[in-house]
Design a protein around this motif. Sequence first.
Motif, PDB file in Angstrom:
ATOM      1  N   SER A   1       8.370  -4.510  -4.085  1.00  0.00           N
ATOM      2  CA  SER A   1       9.028  -4.623  -2.772  1.00  0.00           C
ATOM      3  C   SER A   1       8.091  -5.002  -1.623  1.00  0.00           C
ATOM      4  O   SER A   1       8.564  -5.252  -0.513  1.00  0.00           O
ATOM      5  CB  SER A   1       9.677  -3.281  -2.420  1.00  0.00           C
ATOM      6  N   GLY A   2       6.788  -5.020  -1.858  1.00  0.00           N
ATOM      7  CA  GLY A   2       5.854  -5.276  -0.754  1.00  0.00           C
ATOM      8  C   GLY A   2       5.681  -4.090   0.174  1.00  0.00           C
ATOM      9  O   GLY A   2       5.023  -4.199   1.211  1.00  0.00           O
ATOM     10  N   ALA A   3       6.270  -2.948  -0.213  1.00  0.00           N
ATOM     11  CA  ALA A   3       6.205  -1.756   0.635  1.00  0.00           C
ATOM     12  C   ALA A   3       5.941  -0.535  -0.228  1.00  0.00           C
ATOM     13  O   ALA A   3       6.156  -0.566  -1.445  1.00  0.00           O
ATOM     14  CB  ALA A   3       7.519  -1.593   1.392  1.00  0.00           C
ATOM     15  N   VAL A   4       5.431   0.531   0.379  1.00  0.00           N
ATOM     16  CA  VAL A   4       5.418   1.837  -0.294  1.00  0.00           C
ATOM     17  C   VAL A   4       6.119   2.839   0.589  1.00  0.00           C
ATOM     18  O   VAL A   4       5.812   2.953   1.770  1.00  0.00           O
ATOM     19  CB  VAL A   4       4.010   2.396  -0.643  1.00  0.00           C
ATOM     20  N   SER A   5       7.018   3.585  -0.027  1.00  0.00           N
ATOM     21  CA  SER A   5       7.820   4.571   0.687  1.00  0.00           C
ATOM     22  C   SER A   5       8.439   3.939   1.934  1.00  0.00           C
ATOM     23  O   SER A   5       8.493   4.563   2.991  1.00  0.00           O
ATOM     24  CB  SER A   5       6.949   5.775   1.067  1.00  0.00           C
ATOM     25  N   GLY A   6       8.897   2.672   1.780  1.00  0.00           N
ATOM     26  CA  GLY A   6       9.562   1.987   2.886  1.00  0.00           C
ATOM     27  C   GLY A   6       8.630   1.411   3.935  1.00  0.00           C
ATOM     28  O   GLY A   6       9.085   0.717   4.839  1.00  0.00           O
ATOM     29  N   LEU A   7       7.321   1.660   3.811  1.00  0.00           N
ATOM     30  CA  LEU A   7       6.373   1.149   4.810  1.00  0.00           C
ATOM     31  C   LEU A   7       5.825  -0.196   4.345  1.00  0.00           C
ATOM     32  O   LEU A   7       5.170  -0.262   3.305  1.00  0.00           O
ATOM     33  CB  LEU A   7       5.220   2.145   5.009  1.00  0.00           C
ATOM     34  N   PRO A   8       6.093  -1.259   5.095  1.00  0.00           N
ATOM     35  CA  PRO A   8       5.614  -2.580   4.675  1.00  0.00           C
ATOM     36  C   PRO A   8       4.090  -2.634   4.695  1.00  0.00           C
ATOM     37  O   PRO A   8       3.447  -2.094   5.590  1.00  0.00           O
ATOM     38  CB  PRO A   8       6.203  -3.548   5.713  1.00  0.00           C
ATOM     39  N   LEU A   9       3.527  -3.299   3.685  1.00  0.00           N
ATOM     40  CA  LEU A   9       2.070  -3.435   3.589  1.00  0.00           C
ATOM     41  C   LEU A   9       1.709  -4.920   3.605  1.00  0.00           C
ATOM     42  O   LEU A   9       2.544  -5.766   3.299  1.00  0.00           O
ATOM     43  CB  LEU A   9       1.570  -2.793   2.290  1.00  0.00           C
ATOM     44  N   PRO A  10       0.466  -5.248   3.965  1.00  0.00           N
ATOM     45  CA  PRO A  10       0.051  -6.653   3.966  1.00  0.00           C
ATOM     46  C   PRO A  10       0.160  -7.266   2.568  1.00  0.00           C
ATOM     47  O   PRO A  10       0.099  -6.551   1.567  1.00  0.00           O
ATOM     48  CB  PRO A  10      -1.414  -6.608   4.415  1.00  0.00           C
ATOM     49  N   ASP A  11       0.289  -8.587   2.523  1.00  0.00           N
ATOM     50  CA  ASP A  11       0.260  -9.320   1.245  1.00  0.00           C
ATOM     51  C   ASP A  11      -1.132  -9.241   0.638  1.00  0.00           C
ATOM     52  O   ASP A  11      -2.115  -9.020   1.345  1.00  0.00           O
ATOM     53  CB  ASP A  11       0.587 -10.806   1.463  1.00  0.00           C
ATOM     54  N   GLY A  12      -1.203  -9.486  -0.666  1.00  0.00           N
ATOM     55  CA  GLY A  12      -2.486  -9.708  -1.322  1.00  0.00           C
ATOM     56  C   GLY A  12      -3.197  -8.448  -1.772  1.00  0.00           C
ATOM     57  O   GLY A  12      -4.326  -8.526  -2.260  1.00  0.00           O
ATOM     58  N   LEU A  13      -2.571  -7.292  -1.640  1.00  0.00           N
ATOM     59  CA  LEU A  13      -3.227  -6.070  -2.118  1.00  0.00           C
ATOM     60  C   LEU A  13      -3.176  -6.019  -3.649  1.00  0.00           C
ATOM     61  O   LEU A  13      -2.231  -6.506  -4.275  1.00  0.00           O
ATOM     62  CB  LEU A  13      -2.559  -4.830  -1.523  1.00  0.00           C
ATOM     63  N   VAL A  14      -4.199  -5.427  -4.243  1.00  0.00           N
ATOM     64  CA  VAL A  14      -4.328  -5.349  -5.705  1.00  0.00           C
ATOM     65  C   VAL A  14      -4.602  -3.899  -6.103  1.00  0.00           C
ATOM     66  O   VAL A  14      -4.791  -3.035  -5.230  1.00  0.00           O
ATOM     67  CB  VAL A  14      -5.458  -6.287  -6.204  1.00  0.00           C
ATOM     68  N   ASP A  15      -4.651  -3.650  -7.398  1.00  0.00           N
ATOM     69  CA  ASP A  15      -4.929  -2.296  -7.897  1.00  0.00           C
ATOM     70  C   ASP A  15      -6.273  -1.827  -7.338  1.00  0.00           C
ATOM     71  O   ASP A  15      -7.303  -2.473  -7.544  1.00  0.00           O
ATOM     72  CB  ASP A  15      -4.951  -2.295  -9.433  1.00  0.00           C
TER      73      ASP A  15
ATOM     74  N   THR B   1      -2.664   2.404  -5.978  1.00  0.00           N
ATOM     75  CA  THR B   1      -2.697   2.413  -7.451  1.00  0.00           C
ATOM     76  C   THR B   1      -1.475   3.183  -7.952  1.00  0.00           C
ATOM     77  O   THR B   1      -0.697   3.701  -7.148  1.00  0.00           O
ATOM     78  CB  THR B   1      -4.015   3.038  -7.978  1.00  0.00           C
ATOM     79  N   GLY B   2      -1.297   3.241  -9.239  1.00  0.00           N
ATOM     80  CA  GLY B   2      -0.242   4.077  -9.821  1.00  0.00           C
ATOM     81  C   GLY B   2       1.143   3.689  -9.330  1.00  0.00           C
ATOM     82  O   GLY B   2       1.479   2.510  -9.227  1.00  0.00           O
ATOM     83  N   GLY B   3       1.915   4.710  -9.031  1.00  0.00           N
ATOM     84  CA  GLY B   3       3.294   4.486  -8.593  1.00  0.00           C
ATOM     85  C   GLY B   3       3.396   3.709  -7.288  1.00  0.00           C
ATOM     86  O   GLY B   3       4.342   2.924  -7.097  1.00  0.00           O
ATOM     87  N   GLY B   4       2.443   3.916  -6.397  1.00  0.00           N
ATOM     88  CA  GLY B   4       2.441   3.182  -5.126  1.00  0.00           C
ATOM     89  C   GLY B   4       2.252   1.689  -5.357  1.00  0.00           C
ATOM     90  O   GLY B   4       2.931   0.854  -4.734  1.00  0.00           O
ATOM     91  N   LEU B   5       1.351   1.353  -6.266  1.00  0.00           N
ATOM     92  CA  LEU B   5       1.107  -0.056  -6.601  1.00  0.00           C
ATOM     93  C   LEU B   5       2.357  -0.680  -7.223  1.00  0.00           C
ATOM     94  O   LEU B   5       2.731  -1.811  -6.881  1.00  0.00           O
ATOM     95  CB  LEU B   5      -0.077  -0.153  -7.574  1.00  0.00           C
ATOM     96  N   ALA B   6       3.013   0.058  -8.114  1.00  0.00           N
ATOM     97  CA  ALA B   6       4.224  -0.459  -8.766  1.00  0.00           C
ATOM     98  C   ALA B   6       5.291  -0.775  -7.709  1.00  0.00           C
ATOM     99  O   ALA B   6       5.942  -1.829  -7.754  1.00  0.00           O
ATOM    100  CB  ALA B   6       4.738   0.564  -9.783  1.00  0.00           C
ATOM    101  N   GLU B   7       5.444   0.154  -6.757  1.00  0.00           N
ATOM    102  CA  GLU B   7       6.441  -0.054  -5.701  1.00  0.00           C
ATOM    103  C   GLU B   7       6.066  -1.261  -4.832  1.00  0.00           C
ATOM    104  O   GLU B   7       6.934  -2.071  -4.463  1.00  0.00           O
ATOM    105  CB  GLU B   7       6.495   1.223  -4.855  1.00  0.00           C
ATOM    106  N   TYR B   8       4.796  -1.402  -4.512  1.00  0.00           N
ATOM    107  CA  TYR B   8       4.318  -2.530  -3.703  1.00  0.00           C
ATOM    108  C   TYR B   8       4.575  -3.861  -4.406  1.00  0.00           C
ATOM    109  O   TYR B   8       5.001  -4.839  -3.779  1.00  0.00           O
ATOM    110  CB  TYR B   8       2.828  -2.348  -3.425  1.00  0.00           C
ATOM    111  N   ARG B   9       4.365  -3.895  -5.709  1.00  0.00           N
ATOM    112  CA  ARG B   9       4.557  -5.149  -6.456  1.00  0.00           C
ATOM    113  C   ARG B   9       6.030  -5.542  -6.470  1.00  0.00           C
ATOM    114  O   ARG B   9       6.366  -6.719  -6.481  1.00  0.00           O
ATOM    115  CB  ARG B   9       4.021  -4.999  -7.882  1.00  0.00           C
TER     116      ARG B   9
END
Length: 299
Positions: free
Chosen positions: A126-140, A116-124
């Motif tokens: 780049s698909g990653a948070v703090s450079g760590l790739p995350l799976p597709d399809g994650l939501v708030d 959520t928050g800043g992490g969600l914004a970054e994921y939307r």
Amino acid sequence: MTSDTPLELPGYAHLYSGKVRDLYAPVGADGQQRGGRLLLVASDRMSAYDFVLETPIPDKGAVLTQLSLWWFEQLADLVPHHVVSTDVPAAVAGRAVLVERLDMLPVECVARAYLTGGGLAEYRTSGAVSGLPLPDGLVDGSRLPEPVFTPSTKAPAGEHDEPIPYEGVVAEIGTDRAAQVRDLTVRILQRGNEIAKRRGILLADTKVEFGLRGDELVLADEVLTPDSSRFWPADQWEPGRQQPSYDKQFVRDWLTSPASGWDRDSGEAPPSLPEDVVEQTRAKYVEAYERLTGQAFRA
Ligand code: PZK
């Protein structure tokens, strides 16, 4: 902008005030600081929508201080903490702790278990948070496959912390120390969630601070409180929308309702809170404390 005068505490010099807490140093009769100690005082001030509200929440400072003390004990097998004593001036009894003065590390250590928050914004973006790739399809509100370390800079007063890549932490404090604070920050959030989830609370994310006592890493500041972490009611968790806040929801709902007469986009300070909103919010802080610790809160 609220700018309350900090308390005058005999035997202590005021050093600094954050949005909702104040920092003092014990001083001798000569006015010199003593003993490598600091006094950390939690006020009843509350922030919402980036404003410090003019209406205090009675006992908030005490509830958060007692909760943080309880968490320090729950985490003591993972990392030593900075608390020395709760023997503090009567004017701040219950809402202040005397701590060991440490050499603070120049990074904010954040871990996220839910997006959520800043992490969600970054994921939307780049698909990653703090450079760590995350799976597709994650939501708030999605639970992350495992908690991630998403450090940030320590912004000067009044500014927002900026996310930095893990390599930025390495550049600041070195490879070994960076890995140590990353692993500890994640473990603190995991331990917190193991305990909190059983008691109906999800800890979406948290920010912790570490300092050094010589070569030894020590957990400082406050830990796993609603001011340092996002608390969500577990029974209302529903990924795909903004999650209700355990502690701030009554305040947010009232401030954004027609009843408040406040326009969030006006830049104006929010109005004072009605008594029932204050009382409901106080009750949520107390409820979080009592659920988590299993102990009655006494002011
Ligand atoms: C320290 N802050 C943030 C906290 C405020 C500001 N053990 C320590 N040793 C040295 N410095 C700090 C600590 C701690 N904790 C913490 N700034 C310095 C802070 C509370 C109120 F106004």
